[in-house]
Design a protein around this motif. Structure first.
Motif, PDB file in Angstrom:
ATOM      1  N   GLY A   1      -5.992   1.189  -6.390  1.00  0.00           N
ATOM      2  CA  GLY A   1      -5.416   1.536  -5.092  1.00  0.00           C
ATOM      3  C   GLY A   1      -4.821   0.338  -4.379  1.00  0.00           C
ATOM      4  O   GLY A   1      -3.721   0.419  -3.815  1.00  0.00           O
TER       5      GLY A   1
ATOM      6  N   LEU B   1      -0.862   6.291  -0.458  1.00  0.00           N
ATOM      7  CA  LEU B   1      -1.007   6.699   0.944  1.00  0.00           C
ATOM      8  C   LEU B   1      -1.294   5.505   1.845  1.00  0.00           C
ATOM      9  O   LEU B   1      -0.733   5.395   2.948  1.00  0.00           O
ATOM     10  CB  LEU B   1      -2.116   7.747   1.070  1.00  0.00           C
ATOM     11  CG  LEU B   1      -1.847   9.087   0.387  1.00  0.00           C
ATOM     12  CD1 LEU B   1      -3.059  10.004   0.508  1.00  0.00           C
ATOM     13  CD2 LEU B   1      -0.610   9.756   0.992  1.00  0.00           C
ATOM     14  N   LEU B   2      -2.162   4.584   1.391  1.00  0.00           N
ATOM     15  CA  LEU B   2      -2.450   3.377   2.175  1.00  0.00           C
ATOM     16  C   LEU B   2      -1.199   2.520   2.328  1.00  0.00           C
ATOM     17  O   LEU B   2      -0.904   2.019   3.426  1.00  0.00           O
ATOM     18  CB  LEU B   2      -3.560   2.579   1.496  1.00  0.00           C
ATOM     19  CG  LEU B   2      -3.916   1.232   2.151  1.00  0.00           C
ATOM     20  CD1 LEU B   2      -4.441   1.450   3.565  1.00  0.00           C
ATOM     21  CD2 LEU B   2      -4.928   0.474   1.301  1.00  0.00           C
TER      22      LEU B   2
ATOM     23  N   MET C   1     -11.319   2.426  -8.881  1.00  0.00           N
ATOM     24  CA  MET C   1     -10.371   3.101  -7.988  1.00  0.00           C
ATOM     25  C   MET C   1      -9.820   2.149  -6.944  1.00  0.00           C
ATOM     26  O   MET C   1      -8.621   2.141  -6.646  1.00  0.00           O
ATOM     27  CB  MET C   1     -11.057   4.281  -7.284  1.00  0.00           C
ATOM     28  CG  MET C   1     -11.379   5.449  -8.168  1.00  0.00           C
ATOM     29  SD  MET C   1     -12.160   6.761  -7.200  1.00  0.00           S
ATOM     30  CE  MET C   1     -12.693   7.852  -8.494  1.00  0.00           C
ATOM     31  N   LEU C   2     -10.699   1.334  -6.370  1.00  0.00           N
ATOM     32  CA  LEU C   2     -10.285   0.397  -5.335  1.00  0.00           C
ATOM     33  C   LEU C   2      -9.281  -0.612  -5.887  1.00  0.00           C
ATOM     34  O   LEU C   2      -8.281  -0.930  -5.233  1.00  0.00           O
ATOM     35  CB  LEU C   2     -11.506  -0.326  -4.770  1.00  0.00           C
ATOM     36  CG  LEU C   2     -11.238  -1.317  -3.632  1.00  0.00           C
ATOM     37  CD1 LEU C   2     -10.658  -0.596  -2.425  1.00  0.00           C
ATOM     38  CD2 LEU C   2     -12.513  -2.051  -3.248  1.00  0.00           C
TER      39      LEU C   2
ATOM     40  N   ILE D   1      -6.902   9.263  -8.507  1.00  0.00           N
ATOM     41  CA  ILE D   1      -7.410   9.072  -7.137  1.00  0.00           C
ATOM     42  C   ILE D   1      -7.038   7.682  -6.622  1.00  0.00           C
ATOM     43  O   ILE D   1      -6.601   7.527  -5.474  1.00  0.00           O
ATOM     44  CB  ILE D   1      -8.933   9.284  -7.102  1.00  0.00           C
ATOM     45  CG1 ILE D   1      -9.274  10.732  -7.444  1.00  0.00           C
ATOM     46  CG2 ILE D   1      -9.486   8.922  -5.729  1.00  0.00           C
ATOM     47  CD1 ILE D   1     -10.757  10.999  -7.594  1.00  0.00           C
ATOM     48  N   GLY D   2      -7.198   6.665  -7.471  1.00  0.00           N
ATOM     49  CA  GLY D   2      -6.838   5.313  -7.051  1.00  0.00           C
ATOM     50  C   GLY D   2      -5.355   5.179  -6.748  1.00  0.00           C
ATOM     51  O   GLY D   2      -4.962   4.565  -5.752  1.00  0.00           O
ATOM     52  N   THR D   3      -4.514   5.765  -7.603  1.00  0.00           N
ATOM     53  CA  THR D   3      -3.061   5.669  -7.400  1.00  0.00           C
ATOM     54  C   THR D   3      -2.633   6.399  -6.134  1.00  0.00           C
ATOM     55  O   THR D   3      -1.870   5.858  -5.320  1.00  0.00           O
ATOM     56  CB  THR D   3      -2.325   6.253  -8.615  1.00  0.00           C
ATOM     57  OG1 THR D   3      -2.671   5.496  -9.779  1.00  0.00           O
ATOM     58  CG2 THR D   3      -0.832   6.210  -8.406  1.00  0.00           C
ATOM     59  N   LEU D   4      -3.083   7.621  -5.947  1.00  0.00           N
ATOM     60  CA  LEU D   4      -2.698   8.387  -4.757  1.00  0.00           C
ATOM     61  C   LEU D   4      -3.235   7.740  -3.484  1.00  0.00           C
ATOM     62  O   LEU D   4      -2.544   7.678  -2.461  1.00  0.00           O
ATOM     63  CB  LEU D   4      -3.191   9.830  -4.872  1.00  0.00           C
ATOM     64  CG  LEU D   4      -2.561  10.656  -6.001  1.00  0.00           C
ATOM     65  CD1 LEU D   4      -3.106  12.071  -5.995  1.00  0.00           C
ATOM     66  CD2 LEU D   4      -1.037  10.678  -5.869  1.00  0.00           C
ATOM     67  N   GLY D   5      -4.487   7.259  -3.556  1.00  0.00           N
ATOM     68  CA  GLY D   5      -5.036   6.570  -2.385  1.00  0.00           C
ATOM     69  C   GLY D   5      -4.260   5.313  -2.051  1.00  0.00           C
ATOM     70  O   GLY D   5      -3.978   5.029  -0.875  1.00  0.00           O
ATOM     71  N   GLY D   6      -3.902   4.537  -3.079  1.00  0.00           N
ATOM     72  CA  GLY D   6      -3.112   3.332  -2.849  1.00  0.00           C
ATOM     73  C   GLY D   6      -1.734   3.646  -2.300  1.00  0.00           C
ATOM     74  O   GLY D   6      -1.232   2.938  -1.419  1.00  0.00           O
TER      75      GLY D   6
ATOM     76  N   ALA E   1      -0.944  -0.115  -3.427  1.00  0.00           N
ATOM     77  CA  ALA E   1      -0.604  -0.320  -2.015  1.00  0.00           C
ATOM     78  C   ALA E   1       0.200  -1.601  -1.822  1.00  0.00           C
ATOM     79  O   ALA E   1       1.177  -1.639  -1.071  1.00  0.00           O
ATOM     80  CB  ALA E   1      -1.879  -0.362  -1.176  1.00  0.00           C
TER      81      ALA E   1
END
Length: 425
Positions: free
Chosen positions: A40, A347-348, A36-37, A340-345, A44
Motif C-alpha cells: 500500500g 485510495l491513500l 499489505m502495508l 487489499i494492499g494495492t487498493l488501499g494504497g 501510494a
C-alpha cells in the motif's frame, strides 16, 4: 438459497485474516498486515509522486502560456517581416487559429541608477495581445486595479515589467528607468550605446519566475523606434487546442514566404519539458522497484504460512483435496493481500494527491521551511494532477507483481507429503 463459495476461496481468505494467535478475533494476522502495508505504501508513493509531477508540468505550462503564445511566426534573420499584412491574413485563415498579434523581440539592458540587468524586450500591440495570451488576467500587478498592458501607448515610451524584475531594481509604477539597446550609434568618438529614458506604467505577475524576473513589454511602435526596425519581427498565434501546436506549426510552415520560421510553445521550452518527462519515467521505475520489494515480501509471508499450516494441508489432502486445490488456497491468500494492499494504497495516494494543496502548506508552517522556492522551481506551491493514465498502470503492475510472488510458495504447499506432515502431529 445460499451461495456456496469454493472452499479454496474460503480457506484462502481465512488464512489471510487470521493468524494462530488471532484466530477467534478475526483480525488480520500481523505478517499479512505488514505485507499489505508495504504494498500500500509503495502504491501510494507512486500515485502521489506521479500526480505531483503531472501537476508541476501543467502548472508551469499554464503559467508559461500566460506569457508565451502557442505558435510564433518569426523572421529567420531577426529583422522585420517583409509582408506583415499578407502573412497575418494567411495565418488567420487556418481553421485552428483563434487570434494573431504582431510583436518585436529583442534583448537589452535595463538600468536604474547603478543597478543594471539584462532583459528580454517584447514590443506588443496592447489591443491584440489579449487575443493570443492570457496576460491581461495576470497583468494586475501587486494590487487589483493597477494598470497593465493597456497603459502602453505609442510615443509615450512606457514599459510594463514583471513583478520580480521590479523588485530586483526597486521600481514601482511611475518610476523612470533607462533602456539600453545593443545596437549603438556611430559617432566620431566611436560607437555609443543607445539609451532611452522610459517610465514604468504597469506590472504583471504571470507566476512564472523566469518571465517575471526578465521580461519587459512596451508598445510595438516604440520598440521599432528604439531598435531601428521598420516593423514587427514576428506574429504570435493562439490556436484552439494547445496540444495541436506542433501539428499546426508544421501545416503553416510550407505556405509561408521564404525567410520565415515557425516555432511552437514546446520548442521554446523543449529542454525543460524533455527533462520533466525523463524525470517522470525514472521516478516511475524507481518507485515501481519499491512496490516490487513489498510484493515479493509475500514470498516470505506465504512460506511461513505454509510451514504453519502443514498439518491442515495434510488433512485436506487425506480428505481428497488435489494439489491444485491446495495451490489455489495459498494463491488466494497472496492475491487477497496484494489486492487489499494495492487498493488501499491507491485510495491513500489519491486522498493525499487531491488534498496536497492543504497538506504541504501545513507542513511548511510546522517546519518553518519553503519546499518550493520559486526562483529555483519556477512556482511556489505544490500542484497535483492525478491522471488515470498513470494510476491504472501502477495498479496493474502492483497486482501483477503480487500474483507472481504467490506462485512459488503456493506450488511448494501443493507438494507437501501428508504422511510426513502428520508424522509428528
Amino acid at each position: 438459497m445460499t451461495l456456496k463459495l469454493p472452499y479454496e476461496l474460503v480457506l484462502g481468505w481465512r488464512y489471510t485474516r487470521a493468524g494462530r494467535a488471532t484466530r477467534r478475533n478475526g483480525f488480520i494476522s500481523f505478517i499479512s498486515g505488514v505485507s499489505m502495508l508495504g504494498i500500500g505504501l509503495g502504491v501510494a508513493a507512486l500515485v502521489i509522486v506521479l500526480s505531483v509531477m503531472n501537476g508541476f508540468q501543467k502548472e508551469v505550462r499554464d503559467r508559461m502560456l500566460s506569457v508565451v503564445s502557442h505558435i510564433e511566426v518569426i523572421s529567420a534573420d531577426g529583422g522585420a517581416l517583409e509582408d506583415m499584412e499578407g502573412t497575418l491574413k494567411q495565418v488567420k485563415a487556418h481553421p485552428q487559429v483563434m487570434g494573431a498579434a504582431p510583436f518585436i523581440a529583442a534583448q537589452a539592458l535595463l538600468a536604474r541608477g547603478e543597478d543594471m540587468k539584462g532583459v528580454l524586450v517584447r514590443g506588443i500591440d496592447p489591443a491584440l495581445e489579449p487575443t493570443v495570451v492570457d496576460l491581461s488576467v495576470a497583468s494586475q500587478g501587486f494590487n487589483k486595479g493597477m494598470p497593465g498592458i493597456q497603459a502602453l501607448s505609442p510615443g509615450k515610451f512606457g514599459v510594463v515589467l514583471g513583478v520580480d524584475l521590479a523588485r530586483q531594481l526597486g521600481l514601482r509604477v511611475g518610476d523612470p528607468v533607462t533602456l539600453i539597446a545593443p545596437n549603438g550609434q556611430v559617432t566620431p568618438a566611436g560607437v555609443l550605446p543607445r539609451l532611452k529614458q522610459m517610465e514604468v506604467v504597469g506590472l504583471f505577475n504571470s507566476g512564472h519566475y523566469e518571465y517575471d524576473s526578465a521580461l519587459v513589454m512596451l508598445h510595438v511602435a516604440d520598440a521599432g523606434k528604439i531598435f531601428r526596425l521598420e516593423g514587427p519581427t514576428g506574429i504570435r498565434l493562439k490556436i484552439k487546442d494547445l496540444h495541436e501546436a506542433r501539428a499546426v506549426a508544421k501545416e503553416l510552415a510550407p505556405a509561408l514566404p521564404m525567410g520565415m520560421a515557425v516555432r511552437d510553445w514546446t520548442q521554446q521550452n523543449r529542454t525543460w519539458f524533455a527533462a520533466v518527462q525523463v524525470e517522470k519515467r525514472m521516478m516511475f521505475i524507481i518507485l515501481t522497484l519499491i512496490v516490487a520489494v513489498a510484493a515479493f515480501n509475500l514470498v516470505s509471508t506465504l512460506v511461513m504460512t505454509v510451514t504453519d499450516k502443514r498439518a491442515d494441508i495434510a488433512i485436506l489432502r487425506t480428505l481428497g483435496a488435489s494439489p491444485q486445490s491446495i495451490m489455489g488456497i495459498f494463491m488466494v491468500q497472496g492475491a487477497m493481500v496484494g489486492v487489499i494492499g494495492t487498493l488501499g494504497g491507491m485510495l491513500l495516494g489519491l486522498l493525499i494527491a487531491f488534498n496536497i494543496d492543504v497538506i504541504v502548506p501545513a507542513l511548511e508552517a510546522v517546519f518553518q521551511a519553503s519546499f518550493l522556492p520559486k526562483d529555483i522551481y519556477l512556482i511556489s506551491r505544490m500542484p497535483s494532477d492525478p491522471q488515470m493514465s498513470d494510476i491504472l498502470p501502477v495498479v496493474l503492475i502492483s497486482l501483477l507483481l503480487s500474483f507472481v510472488a504467490t506462485v512459488y510458495p503456493s506450488w511448494r504447499a501443493s507438494q507437501v507429503n501428508p504422511a510426513e506432515a502428520l508424522r509428528y502431529e
